[in-house]
Enzyme design. Structure first.
Site, PDB file in Angstrom:
ATOM      1  CG  ASP A 285      55.254  -1.103  24.101  1.00 43.47           C
ATOM      2  OD1 ASP A 285      55.828  -0.182  24.368  1.00 43.47           O
ATOM      3  OD2 ASP A 285      54.643  -1.505  23.258  1.00 43.47           O
TER       4      ASP A 285
ATOM      5  N   GLY B 296      61.588  10.206  17.909  1.00 46.33           N
ATOM      6  CA  GLY B 296      60.519   9.004  17.584  1.00 46.33           C
ATOM      7  C   GLY B 296      59.509   8.753  18.697  1.00 46.33           C
TER       8      GLY B 296
ATOM      9  CG  HIS C 157      57.350   6.514  27.476  1.00 48.02           C
ATOM     10  ND1 HIS C 157      56.833   7.687  27.092  1.00 48.02           N
ATOM     11  CD2 HIS C 157      57.798   5.648  26.322  1.00 48.02           C
ATOM     12  CE1 HIS C 157      56.822   7.479  25.614  1.00 48.02           C
ATOM     13  NE2 HIS C 157      57.388   6.484  25.145  1.00 48.02           N
TER      14      HIS C 157
ATOM     15  CG  HIS D 257      60.561   2.112  25.174  1.00 47.44           C
ATOM     16  ND1 HIS D 257      59.541   1.540  24.695  1.00 47.44           N
ATOM     17  CD2 HIS D 257      60.421   3.284  24.946  1.00 47.44           C
ATOM     18  CE1 HIS D 257      59.001   2.312  23.885  1.00 47.44           C
ATOM     19  NE2 HIS D 257      59.580   3.688  24.149  1.00 47.44           N
TER      20      HIS D 257
HETATM   21  P1  AMP Z   1      57.395   5.801  22.276  1.00 50.90           P
HETATM   22  O1  AMP Z   1      57.709   5.925  20.726  1.00 50.90           O
HETATM   23  O2  AMP Z   1      58.541   5.958  22.673  1.00 50.90           O
HETATM   24  O3  AMP Z   1      56.390   7.274  22.536  1.00 50.90           O
HETATM   25  O4  AMP Z   1      56.758   4.653  22.576  1.00 50.90           O
HETATM   26  C1  AMP Z   1      55.401   4.655  22.888  1.00 50.90           C
HETATM   27  C2  AMP Z   1      54.805   3.097  23.192  1.00 50.90           C
HETATM   28  O5  AMP Z   1      53.779   3.035  23.653  1.00 50.90           O
HETATM   29  C3  AMP Z   1      54.957   2.275  21.903  1.00 50.90           C
HETATM   30  O6  AMP Z   1      56.140   1.334  22.108  1.00 50.90           O
HETATM   31  C4  AMP Z   1      53.602   1.649  22.025  1.00 50.90           C
HETATM   32  O7  AMP Z   1      53.542   0.438  21.652  1.00 50.90           O
HETATM   33  C5  AMP Z   1      53.454   1.766  23.504  1.00 50.90           C
HETATM   34  N1  AMP Z   1      51.786   1.954  23.815  1.00 50.90           N
HETATM   35  C6  AMP Z   1      50.857   2.609  23.122  1.00 50.90           C
HETATM   36  N2  AMP Z   1      49.550   2.612  23.615  1.00 50.90           N
HETATM   37  C7  AMP Z   1      49.884   1.600  24.735  1.00 50.90           C
HETATM   38  C8  AMP Z   1      48.809   0.785  25.701  1.00 50.90           C
HETATM   39  N3  AMP Z   1      47.520   1.291  25.584  1.00 50.90           N
HETATM   40  N4  AMP Z   1      49.387   0.103  26.472  1.00 50.90           N
HETATM   41  C9  AMP Z   1      50.876  -0.248  26.479  1.00 50.90           C
HETATM   42  N5  AMP Z   1      51.721   0.169  25.604  1.00 50.90           N
HETATM   43  C10 AMP Z   1      51.077   1.211  24.611  1.00 50.90           C
END
Ligand code: AMP
Length: 111
Positions: free
Chosen positions: A29, A89, A96, A98
Site C-alpha cells: 500500500d 470507507g 481488494h 488489506h
Molecule cells: P480502500 O479505502 O479500502 O479502497 O483502500 C484503498 C487503498 O489503496 C488505500 O489504503 C490507499 O493507500 C491505497 N492506494 C491508492 N493508490 C495506490 C497506489 N497507487 N499504490 C498502492 N496503494 C494505493
C-alpha cells in the site's frame, strides 16, 4: 475510466509487487497503516466483495495465504480487511483485501 488498481494491473502505474500469479496481484500500500500493509487484488474487474463469486474468493484466499507466507507474518499474525461501499470507507472500486501486520495491531472503536 479505469481506476488506479486497473491501471496497476495494466502496467500503466507502477507498484511495489510482493507476489503475482495469472489471477491475482499483491503489492505494498502506498500509504501504509502498519509496518506491513499489502493489498491483494484480482486482475479481473470486480467492484467489491458483494460482487465477487464464491469461486473467486476461494482462489483469492489461497493466494492470500501464499502472500502472508512470503511476507513472514503467517504465524505472528495479521489482519485481513476488505472495505465495501460508502459506510465501509472503500475508496477504490476494485475488490481488494488489506493485509496488515508486522506489529501488535490496535483494535480501536471505529465509529
Ligand atoms: P480502500 O479505502 O479500502 O479502497 O483502500 C484503498 C487503498 O489503496 C488505500 O489504503 C490507499 O493507500 C491505497 N492506494 C491508492 N493508490 C495506490 C497506489 N497507487 N499504490 C498502492 N496503494 C494505493
Amino acid at each position: 475510466m479505469a481506476n488506479v488498481f486497473e491501471k496497476i494491473v495494466a502496467g500503466e502505474i507502477p507498484c511495489q509487487k510482493v507476489l503475482e500469479n495469472s489471477q491475482f496481484l499483491a503489492f505494498h500500500d502506498i500509504n501504509p497503516k502498519a509496518p506491513v500493509h499489502v493489498l491483494v487484488i484480482p486482475k479481473v474487474c470486480v467492484k467489491d466483495f458483494n460482487a465477487a463469486s464464491p469461486e473467486l474468493l476461494a482462489q483469492m484466499s489461497g493466494f492470500i495465504l501464499e502472500v502472508v507466507e512470503k511476507l513472514g507474518i503467517k504465524e505472528s499474525g495479521y489482519r485481513l480487511i476488505t472495505n465495501v461501499g460508502s459506510d465501509g470507507g472503500q475508496e477504490v472500486p476494485h475488490l481488494h483485501f488489506h493485509i496488515l501486520g508486522g506489529a501488535k495491531l490496535a483494535w480501536p472503536k471505529l465509529f
